[in-house]
Design a protein around this motif. Structure first.
Motif, PDB file in Angstrom:
ATOM      1  N   LEU A  14       1.115  -4.831   7.614  1.00 37.07           N
ATOM      2  CA  LEU A  14      -0.154  -4.137   7.397  1.00 37.07           C
ATOM      3  C   LEU A  14       0.046  -2.766   6.763  1.00 37.07           C
ATOM      4  CD1 LEU A  14      -1.966  -4.954  10.761  1.00 37.07           C
ATOM      5  CD2 LEU A  14      -2.132  -6.172   8.584  1.00 37.07           C
ATOM      6  N   ALA A  15       1.098  -2.071   7.133  1.00 40.22           N
ATOM      7  CA  ALA A  15       1.379  -0.743   6.586  1.00 40.22           C
ATOM      8  C   ALA A  15       2.881  -0.512   6.635  1.00 40.22           C
ATOM      9  CB  ALA A  15       0.654   0.345   7.384  1.00 40.22           C
ATOM     10  N   SER A  16       3.387   0.197   5.642  1.00 38.25           N
ATOM     11  CA  SER A  16       4.811   0.506   5.577  1.00 38.25           C
ATOM     12  C   SER A  16       4.991   1.965   5.210  1.00 38.25           C
ATOM     13  CB  SER A  16       5.504  -0.404   4.560  1.00 38.25           C
ATOM     14  OG  SER A  16       4.932  -0.234   3.271  1.00 38.25           O
ATOM     15  N   GLY A  17       6.251   2.405   5.153  1.00 40.49           N
ATOM     16  CA  GLY A  17       6.527   3.795   4.831  1.00 40.49           C
ATOM     17  C   GLY A  17       6.140   4.766   5.921  1.00 40.49           C
ATOM     18  N   LEU A  18       6.145   4.312   7.180  1.00 42.95           N
ATOM     19  CA  LEU A  18       5.741   5.153   8.310  1.00 42.95           C
ATOM     20  C   LEU A  18       6.959   5.825   8.934  1.00 42.95           C
ATOM     21  CD1 LEU A  18       3.156   2.761  10.011  1.00 42.95           C
ATOM     22  CD2 LEU A  18       2.786   4.409   8.156  1.00 42.95           C
ATOM     23  N   SER A  19       6.755   7.019   9.461  1.00 39.70           N
ATOM     24  CA  SER A  19       7.835   7.788  10.082  1.00 39.70           C
ATOM     25  C   SER A  19       7.874   7.536  11.588  1.00 39.70           C
ATOM     26  CB  SER A  19       7.641   9.286   9.814  1.00 39.70           C
ATOM     27  OG  SER A  19       7.798   9.585   8.453  1.00 39.70           O
ATOM     28  N   ALA A  26      11.529   7.269   6.390  1.00 38.03           N
ATOM     29  CA  ALA A  26      10.207   6.731   6.718  1.00 38.03           C
ATOM     30  C   ALA A  26      10.135   5.296   6.235  1.00 38.03           C
ATOM     31  CB  ALA A  26       9.114   7.583   6.079  1.00 38.03           C
ATOM     32  N   THR A  27      10.747   4.413   7.016  1.00 37.80           N
ATOM     33  CA  THR A  27      10.779   2.994   6.638  1.00 37.80           C
ATOM     34  C   THR A  27      10.114   2.119   7.698  1.00 37.80           C
ATOM     35  OG1 THR A  27      12.966   2.681   7.655  1.00 37.80           O
ATOM     36  CG2 THR A  27      12.911   3.321   5.323  1.00 37.80           C
ATOM     37  N   GLY A  28       9.395   2.740   8.633  1.00 39.13           N
ATOM     38  CA  GLY A  28       8.748   1.983   9.697  1.00 39.13           C
ATOM     39  C   GLY A  28       7.544   1.203   9.198  1.00 39.13           C
ATOM     40  N   ARG A  29       7.165   0.176   9.997  1.00 38.08           N
ATOM     41  CA  ARG A  29       6.075  -0.717   9.590  1.00 38.08           C
ATOM     42  C   ARG A  29       5.150  -1.043  10.755  1.00 38.08           C
ATOM     43  NH1 ARG A  29       9.072  -5.789   6.953  1.00 38.08           N
ATOM     44  NH2 ARG A  29      10.278  -5.653   8.889  1.00 38.08           N
ATOM     45  N   MET A  33       0.829  -1.185   0.000  1.00 38.69           N
ATOM     46  CA  MET A  33       0.000   0.000   0.000  1.00 38.69           C
ATOM     47  C   MET A  33       0.871   1.245   0.000  1.00 38.69           C
ATOM     48  SD  MET A  33      -1.388   0.165   3.921  1.00 38.69           S
ATOM     49  CE  MET A  33      -2.092   1.782   3.679  1.00 38.69           C
ATOM     50  N   GLU A  34       0.294   2.381  -0.371  1.00 34.45           N
ATOM     51  CA  GLU A  34       1.049   3.614  -0.457  1.00 34.45           C
ATOM     52  C   GLU A  34       1.323   4.167   0.945  1.00 34.45           C
ATOM     53  OE1 GLU A  34       1.711   3.380  -4.232  1.00 34.45           O
ATOM     54  OE2 GLU A  34       2.298   5.185  -3.129  1.00 34.45           O
ATOM     55  N   PRO A  35       2.521   4.710   1.197  1.00 31.72           N
ATOM     56  CA  PRO A  35       2.801   5.331   2.477  1.00 31.72           C
ATOM     57  C   PRO A  35       1.875   6.511   2.723  1.00 31.72           C
ATOM     58  CG  PRO A  35       4.828   4.973   1.218  1.00 31.72           C
ATOM     59  CD  PRO A  35       3.665   4.720   0.290  1.00 31.72           C
ATOM     60  N   VAL A  36       1.628   6.775   4.006  1.00 30.19           N
ATOM     61  CA  VAL A  36       0.831   7.943   4.379  1.00 30.19           C
ATOM     62  C   VAL A  36       1.605   9.204   4.025  1.00 30.19           C
ATOM     63  CG1 VAL A  36      -0.227   9.151   6.307  1.00 30.19           C
ATOM     64  CG2 VAL A  36      -0.278   6.660   6.203  1.00 30.19           C
ATOM     65  N   ALA A  37       0.917  10.211   3.517  1.00 30.14           N
ATOM     66  CA  ALA A  37       1.578  11.442   3.101  1.00 30.14           C
ATOM     67  C   ALA A  37       2.306  12.097   4.258  1.00 30.14           C
ATOM     68  CB  ALA A  37       0.555  12.416   2.519  1.00 30.14           C
ATOM     69  N   SER A  38       3.454  12.665   3.983  1.00 32.45           N
ATOM     70  CA  SER A  38       4.312  13.244   5.020  1.00 32.45           C
ATOM     71  C   SER A  38       3.880  14.645   5.417  1.00 32.45           C
ATOM     72  CB  SER A  38       5.760  13.289   4.524  1.00 32.45           C
ATOM     73  OG  SER A  38       6.574  13.960   5.443  1.00 32.45           O
ATOM     74  N   ASN A  39       3.997  14.923   6.721  1.00 36.28           N
ATOM     75  CA  ASN A  39       3.875  16.278   7.247  1.00 36.28           C
ATOM     76  C   ASN A  39       5.258  16.730   7.695  1.00 36.28           C
ATOM     77  OD1 ASN A  39       1.158  16.301   6.816  1.00 36.28           O
ATOM     78  ND2 ASN A  39       0.604  15.816   8.922  1.00 36.28           N
ATOM     79  N   ALA A  40       5.365  17.937   8.192  1.00 38.81           N
ATOM     80  CA  ALA A  40       6.643  18.411   8.725  1.00 38.81           C
ATOM     81  C   ALA A  40       7.062  17.556   9.891  1.00 38.81           C
ATOM     82  CB  ALA A  40       6.508  19.871   9.168  1.00 38.81           C
ATOM     83  N   LYS A  41       8.371  17.334  10.014  1.00 40.19           N
ATOM     84  CA  LYS A  41       8.873  16.512  11.104  1.00 40.19           C
ATOM     85  C   LYS A  41       8.755  17.250  12.416  1.00 40.19           C
ATOM     86  CE  LYS A  41      12.929  15.586   9.328  1.00 40.19           C
ATOM     87  NZ  LYS A  41      12.857  16.001   7.946  1.00 40.19           N
ATOM     88  N   CYS A  42       8.734  16.457  13.510  1.00 42.98           N
ATOM     89  CA  CYS A  42       8.643  17.056  14.842  1.00 42.98           C
ATOM     90  C   CYS A  42       9.962  16.925  15.564  1.00 42.98           C
ATOM     91  CB  CYS A  42       7.504  16.403  15.618  1.00 42.98           C
ATOM     92  SG  CYS A  42       5.884  16.820  14.961  1.00 42.98           S
ATOM     93  N   CYS A  43      10.087  15.905  16.433  1.00 44.30           N
ATOM     94  CA  CYS A  43      11.308  15.830  17.219  1.00 44.30           C
ATOM     95  C   CYS A  43      11.506  14.433  17.764  1.00 44.30           C
ATOM     96  CB  CYS A  43      11.263  16.830  18.368  1.00 44.30           C
ATOM     97  SG  CYS A  43      10.405  16.245  19.787  1.00 44.30           S
TER      98      CYS A  43
END
Length: 367
Positions: free
Chosen positions: A227-232, A209-212, A1-11
């Protein structure tokens, strides 16, 4: 599945290790250059000022960092994983903390043996993070950041490794855990395919963003399903009350995600809650009459970059289980970071922290 769209990074995440002052300064400079305005949309949330009312339930040396907390099928506990790679159980004020589980390194590597009380690098002997019981079987599942997904029976002892890879790739930074009490499925996160927990800061600096998000089925014992990939930096995870979706903390984007397991949106991931800080673990608390909410621990609130930790800093928030609205905030915990909040029957809150030598207890009368 497509990664969730990125927002600005936090910390940095609250799965953090202590930073040197020079590295922390570098991180702050890089993050401040990337962050948008930190004007908050959470001013309306109710505040619970904790002050000095948290009772510290201290661990024995050299263990520290009770990152996650769990209670067994009898309601006994809490159980928690600590820095020396072991899982401890609270037996009450008279007996204190006792060892409940250990991994194979404690039996095969001399410097990890129980009689050794050295403060070793956590990668040497393992580092338990998220943990949760399957009440029907009594099994405790926990994420060892370095060794994989672990399981130990209700009597404790030597934990077995049940998963070290998924989707043809090794588990690299296993982090949050929750268990579906109906199906026995175990939901957990792998925070990065590139960096391990000891190098967590590189996830922030590189913006990778390679978390799963993964699911393990103990009935089959096969490799977990991705279940999902491309997570930050996916961190804590919690199953919804009706079992239709799981909520995942995406630390570097300061938000919760909702991944649908059933229904017309099954297999998709969407934003669920915008948070006033950098989330770690997520725990669901049922409120009766079908209502429920999540407690989300925050390592730092967003104002920390500019103001440091103050009496008004947000340490955790309560999030409405259906709408994702942030309704309440715990404040006033000072410099102690919070990695998990578990609400027990009656309303008492147990607080985990990756940085402290104690578990915190906030009694219902103090709320």
């Amino acid at each position: 599945m497509e990664p969730v769209a990125s927002n600005a990074k936090c910390c940095p995440s609250s799965t953090s290790l202590l930073l040197s002052s020079s590295l922390l300064a570098l991180v702050l400079l890089l993050l401040l250059a990337q962050l948008p305005s930190m004007a908050s949309c959470h001013e309306e949330m109710k505040s619970i000022d904790v002050g000095q009312r948290v009772l510290p339930v201290r661990l024995g040396r050299p263990a520290f960092g009770p990152e996650s907390l769990a209670f067994d099928h009898r309601g006994d506990g809490p159980y928690t994983g600590v820095s020396n790679g072991r899982v401890l159980r609270w037996r009450g004020a008279r007996r204190g903390w006792t060892e409940f589980a250990h991994n194979y390194k404690h039996e095969t590597v001399a410097m990890c043996a129980a009689k050794k009380r050295l403060a070793l690098p956590e990668s040497e002997c393992g580092r338990p993070l998220g943990l949760q019981f399957h009440r029907a079987s009594g099994d405790l599942y926990y994420a060892d950041a370095y060794l994989g997904l672990m399981r130990v029976g209700r009597r404790g002892g030597l934990a077995e490794v049940v998963a070290t890879d998924a989707g043809g790739a090794p588990l690299n930074f296993v982090n949050g855990v929750d268990v579906d009490q109906e199906t026995g499925h175990v939901y957990f996160t792998d925070s990065s395919a590139t960096y391990q927990r000891s190098d967590y800061i590189m996830i922030i600096l590189t913006g990778e963003a390679t978390g799963r998000l993964l699911r393990y089925d103990p009935a089959t014992g096969s490799a977990p399903t991705v279940l999902a990939s491309g997570l930050s930096f996916p961190n804590g995870v919690a199953l919804s009350a009706d079992g239709t979706h799981v909520v995942v903390a995406e630390t570097t984007r300061c938000r919760l995600l909702r991944h649908w397991l059933r229904g017309p949106a099954a297999g998709t991931t969407e934003p669920f809650a915008d948070l006033p800080g950098y989330p770690d673990n997520v725990r669901r608390a049922d409120a009766g009459a079908g209502g429920y909410h999540y407690w989300v621990a925050l390592n730092r609130d967003k104002s920390w970059l500019a103001n440091g930790t103050t009496p008004r800093s947000v340490a955790a928030v309560r999030v409405h289980g259906e709408t994702g609205a942030v309704t309440e905030a715990l404040r006033g915990l000072g410099n102690a970071t919070v990695s998990e909040v578990v609400e027990r029957p009656g309303g008492a809150l147990w607080l985990g922290s990756v940085d402290t030598p104690y578990v915190g207890l906030l009694k219902v009368d103090d709320l």
